[in-house]
Enzyme design. Structure first.
Site, PDB file in Angstrom:
ATOM      1  N   SER A 144      12.121 -17.913   9.399  1.00 27.47           N
ATOM      2  CA  SER A 144      12.666 -17.712   8.215  1.00 27.47           C
ATOM      3  C   SER A 144      11.669 -18.226   6.971  1.00 27.47           C
ATOM      4  O   SER A 144      11.280 -19.208   7.197  1.00 27.47           O
ATOM      5  CB  SER A 144      14.066 -18.079   8.032  1.00 27.47           C
ATOM      6  OG  SER A 144      14.277 -18.140   6.620  1.00 27.47           O
TER       7      SER A 144
ATOM      8  N   TYR B 139      20.491 -25.228   7.952  1.00 26.03           N
ATOM      9  CA  TYR B 139      19.999 -23.769   8.807  1.00 26.03           C
ATOM     10  C   TYR B 139      18.481 -24.114   8.611  1.00 26.03           C
ATOM     11  O   TYR B 139      17.680 -23.683   9.781  1.00 26.03           O
ATOM     12  CB  TYR B 139      20.655 -22.870   8.042  1.00 26.03           C
ATOM     13  CG  TYR B 139      19.975 -21.672   8.357  1.00 26.03           C
ATOM     14  CD1 TYR B 139      19.923 -21.005   9.559  1.00 26.03           C
ATOM     15  CD2 TYR B 139      19.000 -20.878   7.318  1.00 26.03           C
ATOM     16  CE1 TYR B 139      19.143 -19.755   9.884  1.00 26.03           C
ATOM     17  CE2 TYR B 139      18.336 -19.836   7.465  1.00 26.03           C
ATOM     18  CZ  TYR B 139      18.501 -19.185   8.656  1.00 26.03           C
ATOM     19  OH  TYR B 139      17.703 -17.990   8.917  1.00 26.03           O
TER      20      TYR B 139
ATOM     21  N   LYS C 225      15.266 -24.026  11.515  1.00 24.78           N
ATOM     22  CA  LYS C 225      14.232 -23.233  11.764  1.00 24.78           C
ATOM     23  C   LYS C 225      12.874 -23.764  11.806  1.00 24.78           C
ATOM     24  O   LYS C 225      12.018 -23.472  12.647  1.00 24.78           O
ATOM     25  CB  LYS C 225      14.236 -21.981  10.667  1.00 24.78           C
ATOM     26  CG  LYS C 225      15.289 -20.983  10.939  1.00 24.78           C
ATOM     27  CD  LYS C 225      15.247 -20.109  12.041  1.00 24.78           C
ATOM     28  CE  LYS C 225      16.203 -19.029  12.286  1.00 24.78           C
ATOM     29  NZ  LYS C 225      16.470 -18.655  13.606  1.00 24.78           N
TER      30      LYS C 225
END
Length: 343
Positions: free
Chosen positions: A128, A153, A157
């Site tokens: 991302s 989050y 990643k």
């Protein structure tokens, strides 16, 4: 009995996963899906088959269950993996960080152990643009310095990428990290799209639900940013364009003569759109009203982020082709489809 060569797609019934499975099937790959159905529904599997005319193989379980994962690798000759499966709600990750670290990191590690033990290569990681944090200059290219993301989050990643770099280097594997900007839209058939399970975390499902009267008003978080109209700017990429990039990335890995590859690509349109621009484009594309109210800024929101996607065009022969307006038109078709399904 010769096992057919297959590509494993984890989270293959999810939003980006399902669109990618359709593109893989179109390109004559055998597809094996593992999805625990935590953020999707079973009917998506039937719709994948309806849209593509082919049936992927499906296993419903959680990737943290190593013994079940091992059975899938025993049953199929897997020649690559596209790894989508992850929890992805930024806000929720702040409240449940341990669940996010456990789910997102253990699932990746379990997959990579099977790859290492069976000597398989060609691993594509769904990453991302959140790994860039608030970048110092625009547009963001692949050389842009990574900053520690604000959310747990985002950190999973970034950690996932680090694990894969080490994996590629130590075991001589071919790995691609795909950093998505903001995927939007639905399949032109209106049979696949982003399922709004619970309260949406992303702008477009919120816009869609507000237009449909499911929600009273859209909240726009901050209109005092240093942008064209004061609202935050993002790079919105049509999900089918994004799915096609995965097929090209996979073909490049499979055809590579090198043992060790670490490819990194930004996948975006190369152009930013503000929240208000998106809302107005949605209203225009679908001839509907989206009532909204301006709220205070949210903590941790980035002001501006859009991609430089030149590298993907140069090396993969891929670029985004679909306009914002067309992408937003498909969203409304998908909403109407969901309404007919529910009635």
């Amino acid at each position: 009995n010769k096992k057919t060569m297959a590509i494993l797609v984890t989270g293959g019934l999810g939003y980006i996963g399902s669109h990618t499975v359709v593109e893989l099937l179109k390109n004559n790959f055998e597809v094996v899906i593992i999805d625990d159905l935590s953020n999707t529904e079973k009917f998506i599997l039937e719709n994948i088959e309806e849209v593509s005319g082919k049936k992927p193989i499906f296993y419903p379980f959680d990737l943290k269950r190593k013994e079940l994962l091992k059975q899938v690798f025993d049953a199929h000759q897997i020649e690559g993996c596209i790894h989508f499966a992850a929890f992805k709600a930024v806000g929720e990750s702040q409240v449940k960080p341990i669940e996010y670290y456990e789910n997102n990191l253990f699932s990746s590690i379990n997959l990579l152990q099977e790859f290492r033990e069976r000597n398989i290569s060609n691993f594509i990681f769904s990453s991302s643009c959140t790994v860039y944090g608030q970048a110092d200059k625009m547009p963001i290219d692949e050389e842009t310095e990574l900053k520690l993301p604000e959310s747990s989050y985002g950190k999973t990643k970034q950690m996932g990428e680090e694990i894969l770099r080490d994996f590629a280097a130590a075991y001589k594997k071919r790995v691609t990290l795909l950093r998505y900007f903001n995927p939007i839209g639905a399949h032109p058939s209106a049979k696949l799209g982003e399922l709004p399970i619970g309260i949406p975390n992303n702008l477009i499902p919120f816009v869609m639900q507000t237009a449909a009267g499911i929600r009273e008003k859209l909240s726009i978080w901050g209109d005092d940013y240093p942008t064209v109209d004061g609202t935050a700017v993002r790079d919105y990429i049509y999900v089918v364009d994004l799915a096609k990039a995965h097929v090209k990335a996979l073909q490049k890995l499979i055809n590579s003569t090198q043992e060790k590859v670490i490819d990194i690509y930004n996948l975006g349109t190369g152009k930013g759109s503000s929240v208000l621009e998106v809302v107005h484009a949605f209203e225009k594309a679908n001839d509907v009203k989206v009532p909204y109210e301006i709220k205070d800024r949210r903590a941790g929101d980035t002001t501006i982020a859009y991609a430089n996607a030149d590298k993907a065009e140069k090396e993969l022969g891929w670029k985004s082709e679909t306009s914002l307006k067309e992408a937003l038109r498909t969203v409304w078709q998908w909403q109407k489809y969901l309404e007919t399904r529910d009635n």
